[in-house]
Design an enzyme around this catalytic site. Sequence first.
Site, PDB file in Angstrom:
ATOM      1  N   TYR A   1       7.801 -10.021   9.192  1.00 41.67           N
ATOM      2  CA  TYR A   1       7.992 -10.850   7.844  1.00 41.67           C
ATOM      3  C   TYR A   1       8.632 -12.296   8.734  1.00 41.67           C
ATOM      4  O   TYR A   1       9.752 -12.453   9.331  1.00 41.67           O
ATOM      5  CB  TYR A   1       9.125 -10.611   7.069  1.00 41.67           C
ATOM      6  CG  TYR A   1       8.400  -9.593   5.973  1.00 41.67           C
ATOM      7  CD1 TYR A   1       7.383  -9.929   5.146  1.00 41.67           C
ATOM      8  CD2 TYR A   1       9.180  -8.535   5.716  1.00 41.67           C
ATOM      9  CE1 TYR A   1       7.089  -9.048   4.374  1.00 41.67           C
ATOM     10  CE2 TYR A   1       8.719  -7.661   4.649  1.00 41.67           C
ATOM     11  CZ  TYR A   1       7.731  -7.964   4.055  1.00 41.67           C
ATOM     12  OH  TYR A   1       7.077  -6.998   2.987  1.00 41.67           O
TER      13      TYR A   1
ATOM     14  N   PRO B   1       3.767  -0.438   7.189  1.00 45.27           N
ATOM     15  CA  PRO B   1       4.862  -0.953   7.420  1.00 45.27           C
ATOM     16  C   PRO B   1       5.832  -0.847   5.925  1.00 45.27           C
ATOM     17  O   PRO B   1       4.996  -1.172   4.964  1.00 45.27           O
ATOM     18  CB  PRO B   1       4.530  -2.336   7.626  1.00 45.27           C
ATOM     19  CG  PRO B   1       3.549  -2.784   6.902  1.00 45.27           C
ATOM     20  CD  PRO B   1       2.758  -1.368   7.314  1.00 45.27           C
ATOM     21  N   MET B   2       6.907  -0.224   5.766  1.00 45.64           N
ATOM     22  CA  MET B   2       7.538   0.036   4.576  1.00 45.64           C
ATOM     23  C   MET B   2       9.140  -0.163   4.926  1.00 45.64           C
ATOM     24  O   MET B   2       9.593   0.278   5.664  1.00 45.64           O
ATOM     25  CB  MET B   2       7.240   1.283   3.730  1.00 45.64           C
ATOM     26  CG  MET B   2       5.973   1.264   3.397  1.00 45.64           C
ATOM     27  SD  MET B   2       5.525   3.036   2.496  1.00 45.64           S
ATOM     28  CE  MET B   2       5.452   4.213   4.016  1.00 45.64           C
ATOM     29  N   ALA B   3       9.682  -1.028   3.869  1.00 45.78           N
ATOM     30  CA  ALA B   3      10.892  -1.370   4.062  1.00 45.78           C
ATOM     31  C   ALA B   3      11.897  -0.161   3.920  1.00 45.78           C
ATOM     32  O   ALA B   3      11.616   0.811   3.160  1.00 45.78           O
ATOM     33  CB  ALA B   3      11.253  -2.599   2.995  1.00 45.78           C
TER      34      ALA B   3
ATOM     35  N   HIS C   1      -0.428  -5.272  -0.785  1.00 42.99           N
ATOM     36  CA  HIS C   1       0.786  -4.699  -0.517  1.00 42.99           C
ATOM     37  C   HIS C   1       1.243  -3.479  -1.597  1.00 42.99           C
ATOM     38  O   HIS C   1       2.391  -3.544  -2.137  1.00 42.99           O
ATOM     39  CB  HIS C   1       1.628  -6.168  -0.987  1.00 42.99           C
ATOM     40  CG  HIS C   1       3.106  -5.949  -0.183  1.00 42.99           C
ATOM     41  ND1 HIS C   1       3.194  -7.168   0.737  1.00 42.99           N
ATOM     42  CD2 HIS C   1       4.174  -5.265  -0.184  1.00 42.99           C
ATOM     43  CE1 HIS C   1       4.582  -6.970   1.433  1.00 42.99           C
ATOM     44  NE2 HIS C   1       5.096  -5.754   0.703  1.00 42.99           N
TER      45      HIS C   1
ATOM     46  N   ARG D   1      -4.585   8.580  -0.907  1.00 44.39           N
ATOM     47  CA  ARG D   1      -3.864   9.850  -1.138  1.00 44.39           C
ATOM     48  C   ARG D   1      -4.625  11.115  -0.713  1.00 44.39           C
ATOM     49  O   ARG D   1      -4.107  12.013  -0.227  1.00 44.39           O
ATOM     50  CB  ARG D   1      -3.622   9.929  -2.425  1.00 44.39           C
ATOM     51  CG  ARG D   1      -2.703   8.745  -3.368  1.00 44.39           C
ATOM     52  CD  ARG D   1      -1.510   8.792  -2.604  1.00 44.39           C
ATOM     53  NE  ARG D   1      -0.820   7.436  -3.267  1.00 44.39           N
ATOM     54  CZ  ARG D   1      -0.477   6.296  -2.621  1.00 44.39           C
ATOM     55  NH1 ARG D   1      -1.404   6.052  -1.611  1.00 44.39           N
ATOM     56  NH2 ARG D   1       0.089   5.331  -3.250  1.00 44.39           N
TER      57      ARG D   1
HETATM   58  C1  FNR Z   1       5.745  -1.726   1.342  1.00 42.35           C
HETATM   59  N1  FNR Z   1       5.153  -2.491   1.755  1.00 42.35           N
HETATM   60  C2  FNR Z   1       5.300  -3.258   2.918  1.00 42.35           C
HETATM   61  N2  FNR Z   1       4.770  -4.174   3.615  1.00 42.35           N
HETATM   62  C3  FNR Z   1       4.818  -4.887   4.568  1.00 42.35           C
HETATM   63  O1  FNR Z   1       4.013  -5.499   5.158  1.00 42.35           O
HETATM   64  N3  FNR Z   1       6.264  -4.886   4.994  1.00 42.35           N
HETATM   65  C4  FNR Z   1       7.327  -3.973   4.290  1.00 42.35           C
HETATM   66  O2  FNR Z   1       8.303  -4.307   4.498  1.00 42.35           O
HETATM   67  C5  FNR Z   1       6.716  -3.360   3.067  1.00 42.35           C
HETATM   68  N4  FNR Z   1       7.528  -2.697   2.335  1.00 42.35           N
HETATM   69  C6  FNR Z   1       7.280  -1.731   1.526  1.00 42.35           C
HETATM   70  C7  FNR Z   1       8.060  -0.907   0.937  1.00 42.35           C
HETATM   71  C8  FNR Z   1       7.544  -0.086  -0.141  1.00 42.35           C
HETATM   72  C9  FNR Z   1       8.482   0.882  -0.803  1.00 42.35           C
HETATM   73  C10 FNR Z   1       6.251   0.191  -0.366  1.00 42.35           C
HETATM   74  C11 FNR Z   1       5.531   1.146  -1.244  1.00 42.35           C
HETATM   75  C12 FNR Z   1       5.286  -0.793   0.311  1.00 42.35           C
HETATM   76  C13 FNR Z   1       3.250  -2.480   1.643  1.00 42.35           C
HETATM   77  C14 FNR Z   1       2.889  -1.568   2.563  1.00 42.35           C
HETATM   78  O3  FNR Z   1       2.549  -1.801   3.803  1.00 42.35           O
HETATM   79  C15 FNR Z   1       1.454  -0.923   2.038  1.00 42.35           C
HETATM   80  O4  FNR Z   1       0.717  -2.291   2.155  1.00 42.35           O
HETATM   81  C16 FNR Z   1       1.344  -0.140   0.768  1.00 42.35           C
HETATM   82  O5  FNR Z   1       2.348   0.254   0.608  1.00 42.35           O
HETATM   83  C17 FNR Z   1      -0.202   0.668   1.015  1.00 42.35           C
HETATM   84  O6  FNR Z   1      -0.280   1.125  -0.388  1.00 42.35           O
HETATM   85  P1  FNR Z   1      -0.010   2.769  -0.716  1.00 42.35           P
HETATM   86  O7  FNR Z   1      -0.684   3.738   0.200  1.00 42.35           O
HETATM   87  O8  FNR Z   1       1.574   2.924  -1.029  1.00 42.35           O
HETATM   88  O9  FNR Z   1      -0.519   3.012  -2.144  1.00 42.35           O
END
Ligand code: FNR
Length: 339
Positions: free
Chosen positions: A111, A58-60, A231, A266
């Site tokens: 969240y 999950p990423m925002a 995170h 990676r």
């Molecule tokens: C995240 N991550 C994250 N996790 C989550 O639970 N909700 C979210 O909205 C976000 N948003 C988010 C934005 C961005 C730009 C990043 C890079 C990360 C954390 C994500 O789910 C995850 O745990 C990490 O990104 C994993 O690590 P790597 O693969 O980016 O190194």
Amino acid sequence: MAYDYYSGGAETMTTVALNRAAFSRYLLLPRMLRDVSRVDTSHELFGIRSSMPVWVAPMAMHGLADPVGREVATCRAAAACGVPFTFSTVATSSLEEIEGTGNANRIFQLYVIRNRDVVRRWVTEAEARGFRALMVTVDAQRLGNREADARNKFKLPPGLALRNLEYLSSGSTAQARDAADGSGLMALFASEVDDSLTWEFIPWLRSITRLPIIVKLAVQYGVDGIVVSNHGGRQLDFAPDGLAVLPGVVAAVAGRVPVLVDGGVRRGTDVLKALALGASGVLLGRPVLYGLALGGQAGVERVLRLLRNEIELAMALAGCVSLKDVGLHLLLPVPGSGV
Ligand code: FNR
């Protein structure tokens, strides 16, 4: 601003660096003279099938990478590659748009905000729209101190909206856009996210949904899975890397629920190492966003295909025909690395 937000982490970014460095603590000991003419990378957890032991984390705000395609493009790319997609609460697409992508393997990341009516609405809607599981993020009751975002006065660009947060009447999306100073995301979290959250939330969530509940860490509260995560080094700086704590978590869980891990994955060999240490699967973060920024949906597909090819080749070279063959016997800790 977007690159700093995507690539960055909290304060000294020690945990960001550790996430990558962790994989160098282990070498791989291959097995020879195995028939690797057909290597099977396929994977299944909670009935959610994947072409490899990887889910999109999950990423925002994918709209910062691809303002047109947004999470929809990422979700379609994941579908094209047979990979599950986790949809963030803080997304620039709606639950309805994500349902329309045709990716059957979608997980909703939650969240927990103070307004439980809206939480209930998200969960009910995600279930009704065919999402397969919920992933509750429990390390972000307060947002980590991402100094680059504060310096950049991070804000949501015009033309994008935080669609899930539009269910709130308080104009939170506007807040992410118009923070007076500092990071807009920080302002949004401070006003909406429930920093009084405790484990009592999990039984409440269990009572309102039939979906599997994955906590991004407690078996005793009735969760169905765990993600060991810092995170991506974006919350508590100096939190340990996932690999350091994974064997302990796996031992404590003792097979009761699957344990996934993320942070710094990676390469295909990284995935093998995580599985060898007992992970049931991994989440992939930033590379997905970089693929999206460079090539939209096709860019994400390329990232996922590269990773799958690397996993397949690494398995063949290590003498593993299926994921069942990946185990601790493959690992040689680097002498002096502390493991
Ligand atoms: C995240 N991550 C994250 N996790 C989550 O639970 N909700 C979210 O909205 C976000 N948003 C988010 C934005 C961005 C730009 C990043 C890079 C990360 C954390 C994500 O789910 C995850 O745990 C990490 O990104 C994993 O690590 P790597 O693969 O980016 O190194």
